[in-house]
Design an enzyme around this catalytic site. Sequence first.
Site, mmCIF file in Angstrom:
data_model
loop_
_atom_site.group_PDB
_atom_site.id
_atom_site.type_symbol
_atom_site.label_atom_id
_atom_site.label_comp_id
_atom_site.label_asym_id
_atom_site.label_seq_id
_atom_site.Cartn_x
_atom_site.Cartn_y
_atom_site.Cartn_z
ATOM 1 N N THR A 82 8.165 -3.369 -7.484
ATOM 2 C CA THR A 82 7.143 -4.007 -6.608
ATOM 3 C C THR A 82 6.481 -5.173 -7.392
ATOM 4 O O THR A 82 6.353 -5.361 -8.530
ATOM 5 C CB THR A 82 5.765 -2.958 -6.412
ATOM 6 N N ASN A 119 3.393 -5.875 -6.330
ATOM 7 C CA ASN A 119 1.929 -5.495 -6.503
ATOM 8 C C ASN A 119 1.240 -4.719 -7.263
ATOM 9 O O ASN A 119 1.828 -3.393 -7.289
ATOM 10 C CB ASN A 119 1.815 -4.855 -4.962
ATOM 11 N N ASP A 133 6.850 0.491 1.200
ATOM 12 C CA ASP A 133 6.411 -0.593 2.163
ATOM 13 C C ASP A 133 5.014 -0.128 3.145
ATOM 14 O O ASP A 133 5.358 1.378 3.500
ATOM 15 C CB ASP A 133 7.459 -0.878 3.102
ATOM 16 N N GLY A 135 -5.876 -5.944 -1.381
ATOM 17 C CA GLY A 135 -5.255 -6.209 -0.035
ATOM 18 C C GLY A 135 -6.298 -5.772 0.815
ATOM 19 O O GLY A 135 -7.425 -6.469 0.932
HETATM 20 P P1 ITT Z 1 5.874 -4.996 -2.488
HETATM 21 O O1 ITT Z 1 6.360 -6.151 -3.666
HETATM 22 O O2 ITT Z 1 5.619 -3.685 -3.126
HETATM 23 O O3 ITT Z 1 6.550 -5.281 -1.157
HETATM 24 P P2 ITT Z 1 3.625 -6.338 -0.986
HETATM 25 O O4 ITT Z 1 2.076 -6.614 -1.356
HETATM 26 O O5 ITT Z 1 4.202 -7.340 -0.367
HETATM 27 O O6 ITT Z 1 4.296 -5.562 -2.302
HETATM 28 P P3 ITT Z 1 3.596 -4.521 1.540
HETATM 29 O O7 ITT Z 1 4.496 -5.705 2.077
HETATM 30 O O8 ITT Z 1 3.961 -3.056 1.581
HETATM 31 O O9 ITT Z 1 3.396 -5.009 -0.085
HETATM 32 O O10 ITT Z 1 2.070 -4.665 1.863
HETATM 33 C C1 ITT Z 1 1.848 -5.140 3.137
HETATM 34 C C2 ITT Z 1 0.534 -5.946 2.971
HETATM 35 O O11 ITT Z 1 -0.599 -4.685 2.943
HETATM 36 C C3 ITT Z 1 0.019 -6.561 1.608
HETATM 37 O O12 ITT Z 1 -0.832 -7.456 1.713
HETATM 38 C C4 ITT Z 1 -0.648 -5.494 0.611
HETATM 39 O O13 ITT Z 1 -1.627 -5.940 -0.152
HETATM 40 C C5 ITT Z 1 -1.423 -4.659 1.859
HETATM 41 N N1 ITT Z 1 -1.628 -3.171 1.464
HETATM 42 C C6 ITT Z 1 -0.528 -2.134 1.043
HETATM 43 N N2 ITT Z 1 -1.030 -1.217 0.792
HETATM 44 C C7 ITT Z 1 -2.445 -1.220 0.708
HETATM 45 C C8 ITT Z 1 -3.419 -0.265 0.122
HETATM 46 O O14 ITT Z 1 -3.235 0.885 0.119
HETATM 47 N N3 ITT Z 1 -4.538 -1.069 0.568
HETATM 48 C C9 ITT Z 1 -5.029 -2.256 0.917
HETATM 49 N N4 ITT Z 1 -4.296 -3.122 1.001
HETATM 50 C C10 ITT Z 1 -2.679 -2.695 1.064
#
Ligand code: ITT
Length: 182
Positions: A5, A7, A63, A138
Amino acid sequence: MKVVTSNLGKYAEYKEILERAGIRLELIHMSYPEEQLESIEEVAEHSAYYLKGVVETDFFIDDSGLFIDSLGGFPGVYSSYVNKTIGNSGIIDLMKGKRDRRAEFRTCIAYYDVTLHLFTGKTRGSISEESKGKNGFGFDPIFVPDGLTATYAEMTLEEKDSISHRSKATVAFLEFLKKKAI
Ligand code: ITT
């Protein structure tokens, strides 16, 4: 166990839950291409197949997305793009004057060992009138889980883990790992 990830917020949550279950977690801190497909399950599956050619096996990815009822499920699979562009204040603006503020957070874990396994978790809630709280990442400051008044960002990591979409997907994943070990 390895998680891939970009993140670090996600990583912190997995570390907390998995290490409590006795599983050491290693971070592969990188981003990878994400196709804009119909569901988070399809996105996770597609990304995991891409990564199996890049990372050694026995890894998982996550995801996730925020699905708002009155916006027809938007931002959903576009959550990452929307978070980077209009952000939480943009979502609050889009929701101005809307009575129906219901929403759902979803996580799909794609675990690849010799084959692919998917585990999903969902938590229902609503979009707050304003951004509240400093914890998490996020969309955490604008999501209030059903039955509570605090946003995810007003909770401790342990509190969020006790009800979150991600922890529900992780519980299913842990059940699978337990059976696999027998
Ligand atoms: P990866 O490298 O793991 O893909 P990402 O941040 O791009 O990281 P996602 O596409 O899964 O991850 O996430 C979509 C968006 O939703 C992204 O802006 C995240 O910060 C947000 N998000 C995911 N899980 C969340 C949570 O538990 N609480 C708040 N925001 C979340």
